[in-house]
Design a protein around this motif. Structure first.
Motif, PDB file in Angstrom:
ATOM      1  N   GLU A  49       0.434  -1.308  -0.267  1.00 52.36           N
ATOM      2  CA  GLU A  49      -0.061   0.425   0.011  1.00 52.36           C
ATOM      3  C   GLU A  49       0.463   1.222  -0.386  1.00 52.36           C
ATOM      4  O   GLU A  49       0.153   2.243  -0.412  1.00 52.36           O
ATOM      5  CB  GLU A  49      -0.646   0.164   1.140  1.00 52.36           C
ATOM      6  CG  GLU A  49      -2.007  -0.553   1.251  1.00 52.36           C
ATOM      7  CD  GLU A  49      -1.702  -2.110   1.652  1.00 52.36           C
ATOM      8  OE1 GLU A  49      -2.833  -2.969   2.179  1.00 52.36           O
ATOM      9  OE2 GLU A  49      -0.297  -2.515   1.891  1.00 52.36           O
ATOM     10  N   SER A  85       1.388   3.111  -3.203  1.00 52.69           N
ATOM     11  CA  SER A  85       0.860   4.053  -4.177  1.00 52.69           C
ATOM     12  C   SER A  85       1.104   5.487  -4.024  1.00 52.69           C
ATOM     13  O   SER A  85       0.839   5.968  -2.076  1.00 52.69           O
ATOM     14  CB  SER A  85      -0.546   4.090  -2.960  1.00 52.69           C
ATOM     15  OG  SER A  85      -1.768   5.216  -3.367  1.00 52.69           O
ATOM     16  N   TYR A 128      -3.427  -3.398  -9.183  1.00 49.93           N
ATOM     17  CA  TYR A 128      -2.970  -3.432  -8.198  1.00 49.93           C
ATOM     18  C   TYR A 128      -3.893  -3.525  -7.147  1.00 49.93           C
ATOM     19  O   TYR A 128      -5.007  -2.371  -7.204  1.00 49.93           O
ATOM     20  CB  TYR A 128      -2.161  -1.948  -8.336  1.00 49.93           C
ATOM     21  CG  TYR A 128      -1.496  -1.086  -7.150  1.00 49.93           C
ATOM     22  CD1 TYR A 128      -1.173  -2.278  -5.997  1.00 49.93           C
ATOM     23  CD2 TYR A 128      -2.044  -0.163  -6.991  1.00 49.93           C
ATOM     24  CE1 TYR A 128      -0.462  -1.473  -4.861  1.00 49.93           C
ATOM     25  CE2 TYR A 128      -0.890   0.667  -5.578  1.00 49.93           C
ATOM     26  CZ  TYR A 128      -0.261  -0.194  -4.782  1.00 49.93           C
ATOM     27  OH  TYR A 128       0.308   0.717  -3.700  1.00 49.93           O
ATOM     28  N   TRP A 176      -3.175   4.268  -7.894  1.00 50.27           N
ATOM     29  CA  TRP A 176      -1.346   4.022  -8.428  1.00 50.27           C
ATOM     30  C   TRP A 176      -1.591   5.550  -7.582  1.00 50.27           C
ATOM     31  O   TRP A 176       0.027   5.517  -7.154  1.00 50.27           O
ATOM     32  CB  TRP A 176      -1.537   4.232  -9.410  1.00 50.27           C
ATOM     33  CG  TRP A 176      -1.882   2.972 -10.574  1.00 50.27           C
ATOM     34  CD1 TRP A 176      -3.253   2.804 -11.148  1.00 50.27           C
ATOM     35  CD2 TRP A 176      -0.771   1.945 -10.501  1.00 50.27           C
ATOM     36  NE1 TRP A 176      -2.710   1.923 -11.695  1.00 50.27           N
ATOM     37  CE2 TRP A 176      -2.219   0.898 -11.312  1.00 50.27           C
ATOM     38  CE3 TRP A 176       0.569   1.739 -10.206  1.00 50.27           C
ATOM     39  CZ2 TRP A 176      -1.631   0.054 -11.662  1.00 50.27           C
ATOM     40  CZ3 TRP A 176       0.546  -0.330 -11.025  1.00 50.27           C
ATOM     41  CH2 TRP A 176      -0.139  -0.587 -11.343  1.00 50.27           C
TER      42      TRP A 176
END
Length: 230
Positions: free
Chosen positions: A138, A141, A220, A230
């Motif tokens: 995570e 991102s 993702y 993203w």
């Protein structure tokens, strides 16, 4: 009769990689697991699953010649899942001004460039209905960044970008291409401060991989199969 599926787990000596190997063994896969040096934990797992788990020693993901050698040894094998797990964290609390350059270069090499080299080398051996998965985070991102572990985060963002570029170079590839965020898991790398046990993460990660078989395209995702920004 249903054929046994095969998974190659890159980086399985401990932590998330070891848990991945164990979970796939439980699910009846033929598991090929790589380590840089012998792992007592992985050897014990092999003893529990004789004939199911194969161990490939002396595969350091940052040593391209070792990865090439592995591919040559396995060139005749067909893979249903390729899961690249290897990764490191360095200087997690430091800023770009504080970090030793070598620590940062090693993170970029291990977390971003080397996983993509593995994918480039093994891509064609994954079945067209199969899955190529990479352990992301995570923290990779950019949209959700809070500045936490900023140098490590940037290495995972670089991994995500390289995977996106790979997908762009293979626009008609029938395989699923997954960047998977397992959550913050208590391992040597994740530290004791992490909020999840391995048992709360890895079975769900494997579920996500399984659910994406036969579904082309890059995604993702987190351990619940939710799309991450993203």
């Amino acid at each position: 009769m249903e054929m046994t599926k095969t998974v190659l787990v890159i980086g399985a000596s401990r932590g998330l990689g070891l848990a991945l190997a164990e979970e796939y063994c439980r699910r009846g896969y033929q598991v090929i697991a790589t380590v840089r040096k012998p792992s007592e934990a992985l050897i014990r797992l092999q003893q529990a699953y004789p004939g199911t788990l194969e161990i490939e020693d002396n595969v350091d993901i940052v040593q391209l010649h070792e990865v090439r050698s592995l591919q040559q040894r396995l060139h005749a094998r067909t893979l249903d899942v390729l899961f690249v797990n290897a990764g490191i964290s360095r200087a997690t609390e430091q800023t770009p001004l504080q970090v030793e350059e070598q620590d940062y270069w090693e993170m970029l090499l291990t977390n971003a460039l080397s996983p993509m080299r593995v994918i480039e080398l093994f891509h064609a051996q994954v079945t067209q209905q199969g899955v190529i998965a990479v352990m992301s985070s995570e923290l990779g991102s950019i949209t959700q960044s809070t500045g936490f572990w900023e140098l490590y985060s940037s290495s995972k963002a670089a991994l995500n970008m390289l995977m996106k570029a790979f997908a762009a170079r293979h626009p008609h590839d029938p395989r699923a291409l997954l960047l998977i965020a397992p959550g913050w898991v208590r391992t040597d790398m994740g530290t004791a401060d992490a909020v999840l046990d391995v048992s709360e993460s890895i079975p769900r990660v494997v579920d996500v991989v399984t659910q994406n078989e036969g579904k082309p395209g890059l995604r993702y995702m987190d351990r619940f199969g939710e799309i991450l920004p993203w």
